[in-house]
Scaffold this active site. Structure first.
Site, mmCIF file in Angstrom:
data_model
loop_
_atom_site.group_PDB
_atom_site.id
_atom_site.type_symbol
_atom_site.label_atom_id
_atom_site.label_comp_id
_atom_site.label_asym_id
_atom_site.label_seq_id
_atom_site.Cartn_x
_atom_site.Cartn_y
_atom_site.Cartn_z
ATOM 1 N N CYS A 116 13.418 -0.013 1.681
ATOM 2 C CA CYS A 116 13.253 -0.309 0.259
ATOM 3 C C CYS A 116 14.560 -0.123 -0.498
ATOM 4 C CB CYS A 116 12.257 0.666 -0.373
ATOM 5 S SG CYS A 116 10.579 0.470 0.206
ATOM 6 N N CYS A 156 12.342 1.102 -5.768
ATOM 7 C CA CYS A 156 11.014 0.610 -5.356
ATOM 8 C C CYS A 156 9.908 1.457 -5.996
ATOM 9 C CB CYS A 156 10.860 0.653 -3.837
ATOM 10 S SG CYS A 156 9.237 0.069 -3.285
ATOM 11 N N CYS A 174 10.742 -4.291 2.604
ATOM 12 C CA CYS A 174 9.516 -4.028 1.845
ATOM 13 C C CYS A 174 9.138 -5.284 1.068
ATOM 14 C CB CYS A 174 9.769 -2.872 0.886
ATOM 15 S SG CYS A 174 8.509 -2.629 -0.369
ATOM 16 N N CYS A 230 9.367 -4.435 -3.148
ATOM 17 C CA CYS A 230 10.611 -4.370 -3.926
ATOM 18 C C CYS A 230 11.663 -5.360 -3.437
ATOM 19 C CB CYS A 230 11.176 -2.950 -3.911
ATOM 20 S SG CYS A 230 11.766 -2.415 -2.296
#
Ligand SMILES: [Zn+2]
Length: 346
Positions: free
Chosen positions: A34, A38, A65, A68
């Site tokens: 991330c 995030c 991810c 994000c």
């Protein structure tokens, strides 16, 4: 190295969007990586590892991810991240021209983007960073010269030129509780209790309220334990009189020189506070926006709470968004009275 990891982890916990593009964090238990901002729930510290770029995280077997989208950090954030990386690793100072060439963005745009993201121009950023390194070195016990060279100041004279402005005292004094500084102080009765006013030869270094003179003097002596301290009511009259006039509501502004220790950020906040006219207030988030860092509301509150010179830096004019008075280093009752008096006078 440990501190750097610790900082990254703090930035992840704070969901600090300014760090997006500077690194990513990966979670061993989920196999996902991330960006620092995030919104997802934070994993345990011990299942996290950090990578400088998304591709390095992917090479280690992690996937991006979906929430994000760390690979889509804006181009703007990448320019700023790249510029910061260059400045952080530079041996000497880097001019805007040089920086702009390296990140391939015009000096004008770079300056603007950088300032919006960090609250500082690239030049201020370098200067603040070097100051931070010097202070850090001094606290660790390095001698002044070593700290200077480690922090990237080519010769010590350059820091000494800057020091009176930014640290308020020369670095040697900073290290030893004000050693070498001559501080004169006075304690006067005021409508808000005892007022302690202290100054070096360069300007005010402390303005405080208290219940009794003995405690005020004791605190001052322990903070500046190595300075030469003299109590002299007559010599301090030129400082004390205007401060008392403000407390009594007879005047609204104070233009006295200051000699305070501050980080670049504190200095920026205090300068903004000095621009608030008497009779008006601002919220912590307004000040955060004005210093160019809307997310720094807590840092602004801390800068207000650490103001060493009451009234001269009118931190009493900052209240919470709801209109609640929030805190005051010298007691909420005093803040209330000061604001009432100012509202009535203007
Ligand atoms: Zn994420």
């Amino acid at each position: 190295m440990q501190t750097e990891l610790h900082n990254k982890w703090q930035q992840v916990i704070a969901r600090d969007a300014r760090q997006d593009g500077r690194f990513v964090f990966a979670v061993r238990t989920t196999g996902v990586y991330c960006r620092p901002s995030c919104p997802s729930r934070r994993p345990r510290r011990d299942s996290v590892e950090f990578f400088p770029t998304p591709s390095e995280a992917e090479r280690a077997g992690y996937r991006a991810c979906l929430r994000c989208k760390p690979t889509e950090v804006s181009a703007q954030a990448q320019f700023v991240a790249r510029a910061r990386q260059i400045l952080d690793n530079a041996e000497g100072s880097v001019t805007l021209q040089q920086l702009s060439k390296q990140v391939r963005l015009s000096p004008f745009h770079l300056q603007r983007l950088f300032k919006r993201a960090t609250g500082l121009s690239p030049r201020e950023y370098q200067s603040a960073r070097r100051m931070q390194n010097v202070k850090h070195g001094l606290r660790k016990g390095d001698d002044v010269t070593t700290a200077l060279y480690d922090a990237g100041f080519g010769s010590s004279s350059r820091l000494y030129e800057k020091a009176p402005q930014q640290l308020g005292m020369t670095p040697g004094e900073y290290k030893r509780g004000g050693a070498g500084a001559k501080i004169t102080f006075a304690i006067a009765p005021s409508p808000l209790g005892r007022l302690l006013v202290a100054a070096t030869e360069r300007g005010l270094c402390a303005v405080r309220f208290g219940e009794n003179a003995r405690d005020l003097e004791h605190d001052l002596r322990s903070e500046f334990h190595a300075a030469e301290l003299h109590r002299d009511e007559a010599a301090m009259k030129r400082y004390v009189d205007p401060l008392l006039a403000v407390i009594r509501g007879e005047r609204t502004t104070i233009d006295l020189p200051l000699d305070v220790r501050a980080t670049a950020f504190q200095m920026k906040v205090w300068e903004k506070l000095r621009e608030i006219p008497a009779g008006e207030t601002r919220s912590y988030s307004q000040i955060a926006r004005e210093v160019g860092d809307p997310s720094a509301v807590r840092a602004v509150a801390r800068a207000c709470a650490s103001n060493p010179v009451a009234l001269a830096v009118p931190c009493h004019r900052v209240i919470s968004v709801s209109g609640d008075l929030a805190g005051y280093r010298w007691g909420i009752e005093r803040k209330k009275k000061l604001l009432e008096r100012e509202a009535a006078t203007v």
